[in-house]
Design a protein around this motif. Structure first.
Motif, PDB file in Angstrom:
ATOM      1  N   ALA A 749      57.412  21.854  46.281  1.00  0.00           N
ATOM      2  CA  ALA A 749      57.800  21.112  47.483  1.00  0.00           C
ATOM      3  C   ALA A 749      57.093  19.766  47.611  1.00  0.00           C
ATOM      4  N   ALA A 750      55.836  19.694  47.183  1.00  0.00           N
ATOM      5  CA  ALA A 750      55.035  18.480  47.393  1.00  0.00           C
ATOM      6  C   ALA A 750      55.700  17.218  46.833  1.00  0.00           C
ATOM      7  N   PRO A 751      56.084  17.187  45.545  1.00  0.00           N
ATOM      8  CA  PRO A 751      56.708  15.949  45.035  1.00  0.00           C
ATOM      9  C   PRO A 751      58.067  15.661  45.665  1.00  0.00           C
ATOM     10  N   ILE A 752      58.828  16.716  45.998  1.00  0.00           N
ATOM     11  CA  ILE A 752      60.133  16.508  46.639  1.00  0.00           C
ATOM     12  C   ILE A 752      59.950  15.832  47.995  1.00  0.00           C
ATOM     13  N   ALA A 753      59.011  16.372  48.794  1.00  0.00           N
ATOM     14  CA  ALA A 753      58.751  15.795  50.115  1.00  0.00           C
ATOM     15  C   ALA A 753      58.180  14.388  49.991  1.00  0.00           C
ATOM     16  N   TRP A 754      57.316  14.206  48.994  1.00  0.00           N
ATOM     17  CA  TRP A 754      56.655  12.904  48.794  1.00  0.00           C
ATOM     18  C   TRP A 754      57.697  11.809  48.546  1.00  0.00           C
ATOM     19  N   LEU A 755      58.659  12.099  47.686  1.00  0.00           N
ATOM     20  CA  LEU A 755      59.693  11.112  47.360  1.00  0.00           C
ATOM     21  C   LEU A 755      60.611  10.857  48.556  1.00  0.00           C
ATOM     22  N   SER A 756      60.990  11.934  49.250  1.00  0.00           N
ATOM     23  CA  SER A 756      61.910  11.805  50.379  1.00  0.00           C
ATOM     24  C   SER A 756      61.294  11.019  51.527  1.00  0.00           C
ATOM     25  N   ILE A 757      60.090  11.390  51.935  1.00  0.00           N
ATOM     26  CA  ILE A 757      59.461  10.735  53.083  1.00  0.00           C
ATOM     27  C   ILE A 757      58.991   9.334  52.721  1.00  0.00           C
ATOM     28  N   GLY A 758      58.742   9.109  51.433  1.00  0.00           N
ATOM     29  CA  GLY A 758      58.337   7.764  51.004  1.00  0.00           C
ATOM     30  C   GLY A 758      59.414   6.734  51.280  1.00  0.00           C
ATOM     31  N   LYS A 759      60.677   7.118  51.096  1.00  0.00           N
ATOM     32  CA  LYS A 759      61.790   6.202  51.370  1.00  0.00           C
ATOM     33  C   LYS A 759      61.874   5.886  52.854  1.00  0.00           C
ATOM     34  N   TRP A 760      61.618   6.888  53.701  1.00  0.00           N
ATOM     35  CA  TRP A 760      61.650   6.646  55.144  1.00  0.00           C
ATOM     36  C   TRP A 760      60.527   5.719  55.564  1.00  0.00           C
ATOM     37  N   LEU A 761      59.356   5.907  54.989  1.00  0.00           N
ATOM     38  CA  LEU A 761      58.218   5.044  55.339  1.00  0.00           C
ATOM     39  C   LEU A 761      58.455   3.589  54.948  1.00  0.00           C
ATOM     40  N   GLN A 762      59.299   3.378  53.935  1.00  0.00           N
ATOM     41  CA  GLN A 762      59.586   2.015  53.500  1.00  0.00           C
ATOM     42  C   GLN A 762      60.281   1.198  54.577  1.00  0.00           C
ATOM     43  N   THR A 763      60.857   1.870  55.601  1.00  0.00           N
ATOM     44  CA  THR A 763      61.524   1.140  56.687  1.00  0.00           C
ATOM     45  C   THR A 763      60.508   0.484  57.620  1.00  0.00           C
ATOM     46  N   TYR A 764      59.236   0.831  57.472  1.00  0.00           N
ATOM     47  CA  TYR A 764      58.169   0.225  58.279  1.00  0.00           C
ATOM     48  C   TYR A 764      57.358  -0.740  57.423  1.00  0.00           C
ATOM     49  N   ALA A 765      57.144  -1.950  57.951  1.00  0.00           N
ATOM     50  CA  ALA A 765      56.276  -2.896  57.258  1.00  0.00           C
ATOM     51  C   ALA A 765      54.823  -2.448  57.375  1.00  0.00           C
ATOM     52  N   TYR A 766      54.498  -1.774  58.466  1.00  0.00           N
ATOM     53  CA  TYR A 766      53.152  -1.262  58.700  1.00  0.00           C
ATOM     54  C   TYR A 766      53.251   0.263  58.735  1.00  0.00           C
ATOM     55  N   ARG A 767      52.614   0.908  57.806  1.00  0.00           N
ATOM     56  CA  ARG A 767      52.797   2.353  57.667  1.00  0.00           C
ATOM     57  C   ARG A 767      51.525   3.022  57.146  1.00  0.00           C
ATOM     58  N   ILE A 768      51.483   4.329  57.341  1.00  0.00           N
ATOM     59  CA  ILE A 768      50.364   5.111  56.836  1.00  0.00           C
ATOM     60  C   ILE A 768      50.528   5.326  55.336  1.00  0.00           C
ATOM     61  N   LYS A 769      49.443   5.754  54.699  1.00  0.00           N
ATOM     62  CA  LYS A 769      49.488   6.115  53.289  1.00  0.00           C
ATOM     63  C   LYS A 769      49.269   7.626  53.182  1.00  0.00           C
ATOM     64  N   PRO A 770      50.339   8.379  52.940  1.00  0.00           N
ATOM     65  CA  PRO A 770      50.180   9.841  52.837  1.00  0.00           C
ATOM     66  C   PRO A 770      49.191  10.203  51.734  1.00  0.00           C
ATOM     67  N   ASP A 771      48.367  11.209  51.986  1.00  0.00           N
ATOM     68  CA  ASP A 771      47.389  11.645  50.978  1.00  0.00           C
ATOM     69  C   ASP A 771      47.563  13.138  50.695  1.00  0.00           C
ATOM     70  N   ILE A 772      46.783  13.614  49.770  1.00  0.00           N
ATOM     71  CA  ILE A 772      46.876  15.010  49.339  1.00  0.00           C
ATOM     72  C   ILE A 772      46.503  15.969  50.467  1.00  0.00           C
ATOM     73  N   GLY A 773      45.793  15.447  51.474  1.00  0.00           N
ATOM     74  CA  GLY A 773      45.401  16.277  52.609  1.00  0.00           C
ATOM     75  C   GLY A 773      46.595  16.827  53.361  1.00  0.00           C
TER      76      GLY A 773
END
Length: 809
Positions: A749-773
């Motif tokens: 699940a981790a890489p699937i979620a990482w790729l999916s949510i990464g595209k959504w975060l790209q809509t923000y110029a200012y965004r968090i950086k998801p970590d392994i936590g």
């Protein structure tokens, strides 16, 4: 035979009440949620498809290619373009300029009138959109007044006691004088599944100037639509139009072309910010379609797991039936009937739950859904067919599994399913928890991102900041402001054409990039009086701020333009401006009080960077110019904490004195800023809900597998207890197998979620950086849920009396 199948199916359902209840509950939750999500998705896909000319109507999109590095697309075009296309191209059957917006009208008993969304158009709208006329003859335009065509909803609300045809009403405008409208007809309510959603039509005829297309590339912009003849190739037509327009505006420095957007794409496939009132996202359709499918898949997986978990109890039954002459086909039919029965009962309860939750869902969305199960018999029939098909496919595996046993093997109580089917069941649980963990990770990321943007320092103090809505202040704006400043609790105030969440500024311009030859940078101008900086509490880094002591700081733009446009443009070139630190860096400005290359104004001060736009948009060069006679704009007020109610009461009194014909409308800036992310907040809420549902249903599936495992290993557990194994060790032994499945799901699940949510975060110029936590948190939650789900059966099996499990040996 069928009657017998049904009778046996009901008996088995009653005999195993607990498992039947779990099965039905899981299927009901999955179906009800799936139906609600599917309804929203289908309704979104239906937008603007109800018009009979929908396939031939196109919205005109203006594309400005003047700057090679920045292509500007707008859903507005020159007002004269539609008439010109009609004259010059035989493919054009008609055109209509129309836009929907919210205005106030004097209706009912409310002194301030009522706010109604109206579709402003011209009489040609009757040839484009097929509204259903109930009363009157609104297609015949009555000259002298703008014609008002109301819906049945408005008639019932405000004209229930009589016939409104021929009556006149007035509006309460924010700008200019009030207009009088004549009601010429009543139409059926406009369906909500259109981006032109409105409660009435305002029809106007236009003069010759409005219909003229300027060769110099100047003019008024509006939203307009064209109706093409059936069979017209839009690609060929677009090429012809752009070739013609290039010839028509030959010598014009602007490089403008046109695109034609299908009307059926406007709602879901547009990204034009505030230009479009009713707008959806095709990405949300994909997301929610996926969720609907996943919910149904998980519900079916639960059914398979729970059904096969009970296989051990029915193996002997299968053996006896075979000895008595039952064919494999008969057994398959029997088990399929049981599957259909579960699905039918669950579907019936799911429809009931759906009908209860539909209104809350519509209230949450803020509009009525047009295509629902109760309003569309075709949709209901299709879903019934899907449910029947899914029930057969889902029940087929357990039916084949149970009916395939040899009589001798079955009568011995041996399931013979430890290998192949066991692997499949575990794989299904991994699939369920993969989905659960992936959605959970996405939910946590969305929550953290929204928390980040809400708490981010914007460079100004957004708290206790009030905005009086934009309106025509005329010549009374400054006097009103001075009286407002006398009110106890008002710290500061400023009249501005810009306000937080209202866009970047009043004007943008493309400026040569000093760092890269041939490149251009977009600069934004904010216009306000000299007190904007102190009202926002912006911080000065270098130079000075605006002050009334310096007479040249603030221009009187309207007065200068009326006297001489040349003098106004000359004054702009030397007008003092404030720039942000980002602007100073972008243009290599190291010294103040010197002109900036190709830009209006001379910087006298540098202020700390602030976000004048949504955090989805990257910071750009921003300049603040002062104007001491703003006739149309907003007022920003800094209010002392605790005095909000008193201040609002006193400002309202002042407003009625200075602007008796206008409505006092205000918003707190904090609320305006949060509204920018309203759609994202709803996405976060829906993700939270769906993650809970998916996780809950996944745990039900794990519960089924725990049941099966406990029954399969009951003798092994008895032997271990006789040999001295403790309850803790046995519980751990049984639980570890399930934890392993969840850990495999987390890894997938981790890489699937990482790729999916990464595209959504790209809509923000200012965004968090998801970590392994985030993965660790989500994984921990999943493991805890799994242990809770299997805890009952593992502890029950570990504490059982070994004598009972071993007495048959």
């Amino acid at each position: 035979m069928i009657k017998n199948y049904i009778k046996i199916a009901f008996r088995n359902l009653q005999r195993n009440r607990v498992y039947s209840l779990i099965n039905i509950a899981g299927l009901t939750i999955g179906m009800a949620a799936c139906l609600l999500v599917a309804t929203v998705v289908i309704d979104d896909l239906s937008y603007d498809r109800q018009w009979k000319n929908a396939d031939n109507i196109y919205r005109v999109i203006t594309v400005d290619n003047s700057d090679k590095n920045l292509v500007d697309r707008s859903p507005r075009s020159f007002t004269g373009l539609g008439p010109s296309l009609k004259v010059n191209f035989p493919e054009v059957k008609g055109y209509c300029r129309m836009v929907n917006g919210e205005d106030r009208y004097k209706l009912g008993d409310n002194r301030d009138g009522v706010s109604i969304v109206a579709l402003s158009a011209e009489p040609s709208v009757w040839n484009m959109l097929d509204f259903s006329v109930v009363h009157g003859n609104p297609k015949k335009f009555v000259p002298g007044y703008p014609n008002l065509v109301i819906t049945e909803k408005i008639r019932k609300q405000y004209f229930a006691d009589g016939n409104p045809i021929g009556k006149t009403i007035t509006d309460i405008p924010d700008f200019g004088k009030a207009k009088t409208y004549i009601i010429t007809g009543i139409i059926k309510d406009i369906p909500s599944n259109t981006h032109l959603r409105a409660d009435m039509l305002v029809l106007n005829e236009h003069d010759a100037d409005y219909n003229q297309l300027n060769k110099g590339g100047f003019g008024t912009f509006t939203s307009q639509y064209i109706l093409l003849k059936p069979g017209t190739s839009v690609k060929i037509f677009s090429a012809k139009v752009n070739k013609w327009y290039a010839q028509f505006t030959k010598g014009n420095s602007r490089n403008v072309s046109y695109e034609f957007q299908p009307m059926t794409d406007v709602y879901l496939k547009s990204d034009f910010g505030g230009y479009q009132r009713v707008q959806g996202k095709i990405s949300n359709v994909y997301i929610f379609s996926g969720i609907a499918v996943l919910l149904l898949i998980i519900a079916c997986i639960n059914f398979i797991n729970l059904t096969t978990a009970r296989a051990l109890k029915r193996i002997a039954e299968v053996g006896i039936r075979k000895v008595l002459g039952a064919a494999k086909a008969d057994l398959i039919a029997q088990f399929l009937f049981e599957s259909i029965l579960f699905f039918v009962i669950s579907f019936a309860i799911g429809i009931f739950v759906y009908s209860i939750l539909l209104n809350p869902v519509e209230n949450y969305l803020g509009y009525k859904l047009t295509l629902t199960l109760s309003r569309n018999i075709g949709m209901f029939s299709a879903i019934c067919g899907v449910v029947l098909l899914v029930s057969l496919l889902t029940g087929l595996y357990p039916a084949l599994l149970l009916s395939g046993r040899l009589p001798a093997t079955a009568l011995k109580g041996n399931t013979g399913v430890q290998q192949g089917s066991g692997v499949l069941r575990k794989a299904l649980v991994v699939v369920q928890f993969t989905i659960s963990v992936a959605v959970l990770i996405c939910t946590i990321v969305v929550q953290k991102q929204l928390k980040f943007i809400i708490n981010k320092d914007l460079g100004y103090d957004k708290n206790n900041l009030l905005r009086i809505n934009e309106t025509d202040l005329g010549t009374s704006g400054d006097a009103f402001k001075q009286e407002v400043l006398k009110i106890a609790g008002v710290e500061n105030a400023s009249i501005s054409t810009w306000y937080p969440s209202g866009g970047g500024g009043f004007m943008t311009t493309m400026v040569d990039d000093p760092n890269q030859k041939g490149n251009k940078i977009q600069a934004t101008y904010i216009k306000a009086d000299v007190d904007l900086v102190s009202t926002l509490k912006l911080q000065l880094q270098k130079g000075r701020l605006f002050s009334n002591k310096f007479g040249n700081d603030a221009l009187n733009s309207d007065s200068l333009m009326q006297k001489s446009m040349e003098k106004f443009e000359e004054a702009q070139k030397t007008q003092p401006v404030l720039i942000t630190a980002y602007t100073a860096q972008a243009f290599n400005i190291k010294e103040l009080n010197k002109p900036i290359l190709n830009m209006r104004g001379i910087p006298v001060g540098i202020i700390k960077d602030f976000n004048n736009e949504s955090l989805k948009i990257a910071m750009s060069p921003t300049l603040i110019v002062a104007d001491n006679k703003i006739t149309y704009g907003s007022m920003l007020m800094r209010v002392q904490p605790g005095s909000q109610k008193q201040v609002l009461t006193n400002v309202d009194k002042l407003w009625k004195q200075f602007f008796p014909g206008k409505i006092f409308e205000y918003r707190w800036v904090n609320d305006l800023l949060q509204e920018q992310y309203k759609a994202d907040n709803k996405l976060q809420q829906l993700f939270t809900l769906f993650s809970f549902l998916i996780a809950f249903m996944a745990c039900m599936g794990l519960f089924g597998l725990a049941t099966f495992t406990a029954e399969q290993r009951i003798k092994e557990i008895g032997i271990r207890k006789v040999l001295g194994a403790s309850v803790t060790s046995i519980t751990t032994l049984l639980s570890i197998d399930f934890v392993k499945l969840v850990l495999v799901a987390i890894i997938i699940a981790a890489p699937i979620a990482w790729l999916s949510i990464g595209k959504w975060l790209q809509t923000y110029a200012y965004r968090i950086k998801p970590d392994i936590g985030l993965v660790f948190i989500s994984g921990t939650i999943a493991v805890v849920m799994a242990l809770i789900a299997v805890g009952y059966h593992t502890i029950k099996a570990a504490t059982a009396n070994p004598v009972k499990s071993l007495k048959s040996e």
